[in-house]
Design an enzyme around this catalytic site. Structure first.
Site, PDB file in Angstrom:
ATOM      1  N   HIS A 159     -21.709  12.155   2.386  1.00 43.85           N
ATOM      2  CA  HIS A 159     -21.794  10.879   1.450  1.00 43.85           C
ATOM      3  C   HIS A 159     -20.483  10.287   1.111  1.00 43.85           C
ATOM      4  CE1 HIS A 159     -26.304  13.672   1.219  1.00 43.85           C
ATOM      5  NE2 HIS A 159     -25.103  14.913   0.762  1.00 43.85           N
ATOM      6  N   SER A 286      -3.969 -12.210   7.560  1.00 45.74           N
ATOM      7  CA  SER A 286      -4.871 -13.173   7.086  1.00 45.74           C
ATOM      8  C   SER A 286      -4.285 -15.192   7.311  1.00 45.74           C
ATOM      9  CB  SER A 286      -5.201 -13.271   6.011  1.00 45.74           C
ATOM     10  OG  SER A 286      -5.116 -14.324   5.619  1.00 45.74           O
ATOM     11  N   LYS A 292      -2.472  -9.651   4.002  1.00 51.51           N
ATOM     12  CA  LYS A 292      -3.538  -9.070   4.789  1.00 51.51           C
ATOM     13  C   LYS A 292      -2.594  -8.945   6.113  1.00 51.51           C
ATOM     14  CE  LYS A 292      -7.100  -8.304   3.578  1.00 51.51           C
ATOM     15  NZ  LYS A 292      -7.995  -9.303   3.904  1.00 51.51           N
ATOM     16  N   ASN A 294      -5.234  -6.920   8.816  1.00 54.64           N
ATOM     17  CA  ASN A 294      -6.940  -6.907   8.998  1.00 54.64           C
ATOM     18  C   ASN A 294      -6.883  -5.724  10.316  1.00 54.64           C
ATOM     19  OD1 ASN A 294      -7.280  -8.069   6.888  1.00 54.64           O
ATOM     20  ND2 ASN A 294      -7.479  -9.566   8.197  1.00 54.64           N
ATOM     21  N   GLU A 299     -12.422  -2.923  13.487  1.00 53.01           N
ATOM     22  CA  GLU A 299     -13.199  -3.724  13.544  1.00 53.01           C
ATOM     23  C   GLU A 299     -14.852  -4.108  14.629  1.00 53.01           C
ATOM     24  OE1 GLU A 299     -12.863  -5.670   9.751  1.00 53.01           O
ATOM     25  OE2 GLU A 299     -11.498  -6.387  10.844  1.00 53.01           O
TER      26      GLU A 299
END
Ligand code: ARG
Length: 470
Positions: A159, A286, A292, A294, A299
């Site tokens: 969870h 970014s 940043k 990323n 993704e």
């Protein structure tokens, strides 16, 4: 329009197809990638026609020489595909016939329907093999990290809440299990592909005395003993697209695996988790925020899973309710499988590269896993060993958690008398369950995250990979 445009099926037509229809119905823009397979099929088919006496030796040799020249031209990018000839088969036949007049006999006793079914089976055999090789590379990467980081423990989650301690190795080898099941799925697809439909004709075979087994053998559609494998029903053979579904399904499941690994790595690489650092080479910055970094590769891997599922859905919808046998709808079967094959291949490379360059941040893992709450389940086991029924033991351990919360102390620091007051089975040694090393040593069973068990898990993987097993 060129005269030879209608050489294949123009006999009964009085009008040329509309330009719009040509543009609409062509498939050479995507099936030209099957060209080399189609040449192989042409070679085998003409050899077979010669064997049964339909082509003379000279005609066969002329066709084979022409096919060799054509192959060269294709490899050197010299062939220009023409949508007026619709698909790869007619393009190749037209070009060949211009060069070799005997090629006008090449299409004897076959149809584009059994031709495309054969080409695609050759494609599936190849692409499954290529994907399997990449899966093996990825498994090697996972096992290497597991070997290197086998000392590092971290919390396992359910969870998305901290649950129990595991090791990085055990966690990564869970992915190895998924990807080794993918190998089984692709191997099954490759095996299903290994049956030759050539000779099924348009749907009902031919009246000519062809030798299907010979053609199958030439093309490598053989079993382990070298015996040719040919399809058993001509109507099924040219309309069957199960293999497309099986392959796209294997790709979609593999995509789900990409997405799950990717999601874990996205979380793990956040400042909040901080368990790993992804390699710069597979991250982007970014355009606005200089700080940043990323996890774009991860993704995208997560996103590609959607595309792979979409391709499978396209195929399912396309074949549902189609009457036997060939219907032109089936031409739409290729873009989704090519896309799935291409995407799975590049995803595998990216995932292996990104994981291979990833650093495990052992210190953050160590801090996170030192949370004594991760071992409250071991308190339950402690009581069970003292013959407290599980339900009661679970309840008591829960009370300890509550007590620690209320008194705002770490659970392993609760004073013994307070603990003892809950149940007489608690002894002075009760807090020893929170010794992480000891706790891991106790998880000895097969498939468990205990040190010994993981060591043997890693050894087992190493051996299997070194022996080329999945
Ligand atoms: N390009 C066609 C396809 O991929 C080949 C089969 C064409 N057959 C036909 N009867 N029009 O489906």
């Amino acid at each position: 329009m060129a005269n030879d445009q209608h050489a294949t099926w123009g006999g009964r037509f009085s009008e040329e197809p509309a330009e719009l229809m040509l543009k609409f119905s062509e498939s050479v823009s995507f099936d030209s990638r099957l060209a080399l397979y189609d040449l192989r099929v042409n070679r085998a088919h003409s050899a077979m026609l010669c064997k049964v006496g339909i082509l003379s030796d000279e005609e066969r040799d002329a066709i084979h020489a022409g096919l060799d020249r054509l192959e060269n031209d294709i490899r050197n990018g010299k062939v220009e595909w023409d949508i007026r000839y619709e698909d790869v088969h007619m393009n190749l036949e037209q070009i060949l016939t211009r060069d070799v007049p005997a090629a006008a006999k090449l299409h004897t006793a076959r149809s584009r329907n059994d031709q495309i079914a054969t080409d695609m089976r050759l494609y599936f055999k190849d692409v499954c093999r290529a994907i399997d090789e990449r899966l093996a590379v990825l498994l090697n990467v996972l096992v290497e990290i597991a070997e290197r980081e086998r000392e590092v423990l971290l919390p396992g989650y359910t969870h998305l809440q901290r649950a129990q301690p595991v090791s990085v190795a055990h966690h990564l080898l869970a992915y190895a299990e998924m990807f080794s099941r993918d190998r089984v799925r692709f191997a099954a697809a490759a095996d299903a592909a290994n049956v030759c439909p050539l000779g099924s004709g348009a749907l009902a075979g031919t009246t000519l005395p062809i030798d299907r087994e010979f053609a199958a053998e030439q093309l490598g559609f053989v079993d382990a003993d070298g015996k040719p494998r040919v399809t058993r029903n001509s109507m099924d053979a040219i309309s069957d697209r199960d293999l497309f579904l099986d392959f796209a399904q294997a790709c979609a499941v593999c995509g789900v695996h990409f997405s799950r690994v990717a999601e874990d790595m996205i979380l793990w690489s956040t400042r909040e988790f901080g368990f790993v650092e992804l390699p710069d080479a597979f991250c982007t910055g970014s355009s606005l925020m200089p700080q940043k970094k990323n996890p774009d590769a991860m993704e995208l891997l997560r996103g590609k899973a959607a595309r792979l599922q979409g391709n499978l859905q396209t195929l399912f919808t396309m074949v549902k309710g189609l009457p036997l046998t060939y219907n032109r709808d089936l031409q739409e079967d290729k873009p989704p499988v090519f896309d799935s094959g291409d995407q799975v291949s590049i995803c595998l490379e990216v995932l292996a590269g990104a994981l291979g360059g990833m650093k495990v941040k052992a210190e953050t893992c160590r801090k996170a896993v030192s949370d004594p709450l991760l071992l409250v389940t071991d308190v339950v086991d402690y009581l069970v060993r003292k013959d407290v029924p599980f339900r009661e033991a679970h309840h008591l351990a829960g009370k300890l958690v509550r007590m620690a919360e209320v008194e705002n102390v770490a659970i392993d620091r609760l004073p013994f008398d307070r603990v003892k007051s809950l149940h007489d089975s608690f002894d002075e040694d009760w807090a020893a369950v929170f010794d992480l090393e000891r706790a891991m040593e106790k998880r000895t069973g097969a498939g468990m995250p205990g040190r010994e068990a993981v060591e043997s898990e890693v050894r087992d993987w190493r051996e299997r990979l070194d022996h080329g097993e999945s």
